[in-house]
Structure formats: C-alpha cells, structure tokens
Design a protein around this motif. Sequence first.
Motif, PDB file in Angstrom:
ATOM      1  N   LEU A  20       0.649  -1.196   0.112  1.00  0.00           N
ATOM      2  CA  LEU A  20      -0.070  -0.059   0.238  1.00  0.00           C
ATOM      3  C   LEU A  20       0.715   1.383   0.002  1.00  0.00           C
ATOM      4  N   HIS A  21       1.923   1.275   0.784  1.00  0.00           N
ATOM      5  CA  HIS A  21       2.786   2.380   1.199  1.00  0.00           C
ATOM      6  C   HIS A  21       3.710   2.665  -0.116  1.00  0.00           C
ATOM      7  N   ALA A  22       3.962   1.317  -0.782  1.00  0.00           N
ATOM      8  CA  ALA A  22       4.791   1.480  -1.895  1.00  0.00           C
ATOM      9  C   ALA A  22       4.218   1.991  -3.180  1.00  0.00           C
ATOM     10  N   GLU A  40       1.505   4.012  -5.793  1.00  0.00           N
ATOM     11  CA  GLU A  40       0.805   5.037  -5.823  1.00  0.00           C
ATOM     12  C   GLU A  40      -0.577   4.724  -6.433  1.00  0.00           C
ATOM     13  N   LYS A  41      -0.935   3.625  -6.818  1.00  0.00           N
ATOM     14  CA  LYS A  41      -2.250   3.208  -7.470  1.00  0.00           C
ATOM     15  C   LYS A  41      -3.081   2.405  -6.501  1.00  0.00           C
ATOM     16  N   PRO A  42      -3.993   2.138  -6.814  1.00  0.00           N
ATOM     17  CA  PRO A  42      -5.012   1.477  -5.968  1.00  0.00           C
ATOM     18  C   PRO A  42      -4.457  -0.093  -5.826  1.00  0.00           C
ATOM     19  N   ILE A  43      -4.478  -0.836  -4.664  1.00  0.00           N
ATOM     20  CA  ILE A  43      -4.172  -2.192  -4.664  1.00  0.00           C
ATOM     21  C   ILE A  43      -5.514  -3.136  -4.522  1.00  0.00           C
ATOM     22  N   PHE A  44      -5.410  -4.285  -5.146  1.00  0.00           N
ATOM     23  CA  PHE A  44      -6.652  -5.289  -4.635  1.00  0.00           C
ATOM     24  C   PHE A  44      -6.005  -6.238  -3.640  1.00  0.00           C
ATOM     25  N   ALA A  67      -7.514  -0.500  -1.657  1.00  0.00           N
ATOM     26  CA  ALA A  67      -7.213   0.152  -0.927  1.00  0.00           C
ATOM     27  C   ALA A  67      -6.108   1.322  -1.836  1.00  0.00           C
ATOM     28  N   ILE A  68      -5.897   2.566  -1.323  1.00  0.00           N
ATOM     29  CA  ILE A  68      -4.991   3.478  -2.090  1.00  0.00           C
ATOM     30  C   ILE A  68      -4.412   4.186  -0.908  1.00  0.00           C
ATOM     31  N   ALA A  69      -3.240   4.731  -0.756  1.00  0.00           N
ATOM     32  CA  ALA A  69      -2.523   5.388   0.181  1.00  0.00           C
ATOM     33  C   ALA A  69      -2.827   6.996  -0.250  1.00  0.00           C
ATOM     34  N   ILE A 107      -7.507   5.035   1.938  1.00  0.00           N
ATOM     35  CA  ILE A 107      -8.908   4.821   1.512  1.00  0.00           C
ATOM     36  C   ILE A 107      -8.981   3.306   1.312  1.00  0.00           C
ATOM     37  N   TRP A 108      -9.956   2.751   1.812  1.00  0.00           N
ATOM     38  CA  TRP A 108     -10.505   1.351   1.630  1.00  0.00           C
ATOM     39  C   TRP A 108     -11.883   1.321   1.171  1.00  0.00           C
TER      40      TRP A 108
END
Length: 445
Positions: A70-72, A74-78, A94-96, A107-108
């Motif tokens: 998440l922290h690495a 810059e785009k949303p992760i599933f 979620a996206i940081a 945001i989740w």
Amino acid sequence: MPAEDSFALANAIGSLLDAPITIEDRDSQILAFSDRQNEADQTRIETILGRGVPRHARLAQERAGVFKRLHADEKPIFIDTPQIEGAPGLPRVAIAVRAGDQVLGSIWAAVPGPLSDEKEQVLVDAAKVVALQLLRHRIGVDIDRQVRADLIATALAGGVPAPGAIERLGLAHRTVTVLGLSLPNGNSADTAASGQSRRQTLERITDSFAFHLSVAAPGAVVALVGDVCYAIVPAPIRKGKENVTAMAQRVSNDFLDRARDRPGGVAIGIGRVVSSSDPADLARSRHDADRTLRVLRQEPAGRVAVFADVQVDELLLEMGDQLRNEGGLLDGPIARLHHHDREHGTTMAETVAQWLDHLGNTLNASAAMDVHPNTFRYRLRRAAEIARLNLNDPDERFAAMLEFRVTRQRSSAEGGRSGPDASRTRRHGSGCEAESGSSAHEARS
C-alpha cells in the motif's frame, strides 16, 4: 478535518465507487466512513463500531505485506481479505493518501472484485482530495497542539507565568493531580520494529490519551512535553479531594487496558493532589509524576502507580545516582565480594544474596543455588570472612541488602547486570532477623 466535511467526502467517494468506503489514518484508525457499511462484512462492522481496524485483521494484513504494498504503490491495490484473514467477507481495494513522499492515511473500499480502470482513476483522484483535507486539518491541529503544550509546560514549571497559563487552561482554583505517561524502556526495540520512532509513537498515544480523558475526566488537559505526555486532571465537580487520586487511577487503568495490545504497554505515574492556585504545588505534583515514571520505565511492562507506591524504589535510584557521581561504592562488603568473584570465578556474592533473599533459611537458599546445604554453609562462612560482614548484626544485614539493591537498580537502569545477584536479589528490610539468629550462628559455626 471537520466531521461534517469528512463524512460528506466519504459518502461522495462511496457513491462514485458504488461501494462502502472508510478513510483511515496510518494506524488504521477511522477518520470517516460512508453509508452502506452493512453491505460489507463482519470485519468492517467491527471496524466502524471500534473506530479502528480490529487487531486480528490488521495483524493478518501486516503478515501478508499489505501495508508495504500500500505504501509503496501510488495506485490502488486489490487485497483478497477473505483469504488473508481466513474469514468470509468482501475483498478490499485500497490506496494510500499522500502528501509528497509522506503517507497520511488510506482509503479502503469493500468490493466484490477488482475495480474497473475508470473507478481506479476515481479512487486516485479521491486520494488527492482527501490529502488536501487531511493537510488542512493537520495544520490546524498542530497549531492547537503546540499552543496547548506550551501552556501546560508553563503551568507545570511553577514560575511567574504559571498562574496565567493555568487560567487559560480553564483550571484556575481547582483541585488537580498531574499524570505523566511514557513508554517503558524495553519498548524501544518494539517501536523500531514497527517502523515508528519513539516520538511518533508517543504522539499517537498522546492523542489517544487526550481523547480518553475527554470522556473519562472532563476538563483534563493533555500534551506531549519533551518525551512525556502530561495530563492535568481536575477533581470531579462537587466531589472531595480524597476522590481525585482514586479517579486518576481508575481512568489510567482503563486506558492501560485499552493499550494492552501494544507490546510493553505504557507507564503512567500519578502525582500528589494539589490546588492549582499554588503553582509551586502543581510543579511538585509534576515532579512526583516524573519520579514515578523513572521507576516504571525500568520495568519490562507498563503499569499505573502513584508516587507513594514507588517512593522507596525512586530513593534507591537517587542513591545510585549519587554513588555513580561519587565514583561508585568504594569498598563496601558486597563490592568486596563482587571483586573476589571476578578475580577467582566464585559465587560468593550470589551466596550471600540467596541467604538474605530466603530470610536466612539455609536449606531453601542452598536449593535455589542447587548445592548441598553443607557446601552452602561453608561458602556463606567464607563469604562473610571475605566481605568482613557480620551476618548476626541486623544493621550489617540491612546494609548488605541495601548495597545489593542499589547495585541491582543501577544494573537495571543501565540495561545490564552487575554480578550474579542482579536478577535474584529483591528488596528487603531487616525482616530476616526472625530466622537469622540460628541461621547466622549456623553460618558462623
């Protein structure tokens, strides 16, 4: 950010994604959430009710490397949360939320599957808007926090400006006590392992403690001053002075219970009850809290204590300070035993420590060292000769106990050991006198 703005923003993002969302800080505490949370799962419901992601879910995500991703990115992760947590429910996207290189939160969204490219872009844009809101909020909070910290520091210093600071804090002519909160010294490794500095951890705990006291002790003021979180807690309205300490202990223990999931917990020292009308008394209450914290910081796990509970321990620490400033114990009986042990590879100091520790009971002391009682008696006689220590004399026994205890306190404060007795010797008075008559005679004959 103001509650009405944050929840309106969460609802707007949720509507664009057609999914229930949460806005969380770096510690997975809820800042805002959208409608339709009942469409998610049990973990999300627990998150909303507890205003933070449940510990079991966060630990599962940490083990799966979710926060690193998440922290690495810059785009949303599933995130396949049902598989990660081993519980039924919906996956998450979620996206940081970032300000430059700094992660402010995240945001989740609870979703049935990966987002479309269009909705991913919506989430990317939403994260930028949330970042601006969080930054505006942080600036205002930081200013308020600094002003409050300055006022509390001034009030606790007890100088000429103290009455004005007390007045501005709304605590004039109140019965109060000072609480000091910090981390036990053993928490440093745990804090480093979590990726947080000690200061960051204390800032987060200070915010949590301030929120807790706002409900449990209305009128209390809290701020991080140096590396200690101080709280000035007023007496409940229409209750007497004798209730303040009990109330402070109760609300502190309640907070400690909430912090049990943190390795090592937190330590809270409680000062004397005073009138805020006398700044010098308020400074003394703060001094009590500081001295209590000094003792509690040496312990492996956090707890709550009032100064009266640990006053003897703190006096021993001060005695150790004085001895250290003077170059240490010059030639006391126990110092002679430690010197002999280092020179000859013996355990004379531990032998005397065990005998004192077991109130002069030779059988129990020898069993603790796993040696024959006759061997123990011989060593004890030899140790008394080397130390020039009369074990029949209660004053000399007390002096030996005190020397052992000061040595152990100093060793604990320095994070090491000072001889084989360091981990075994406990605080004693001359209470071994009841059994020591025959035992000391036994050691001598």
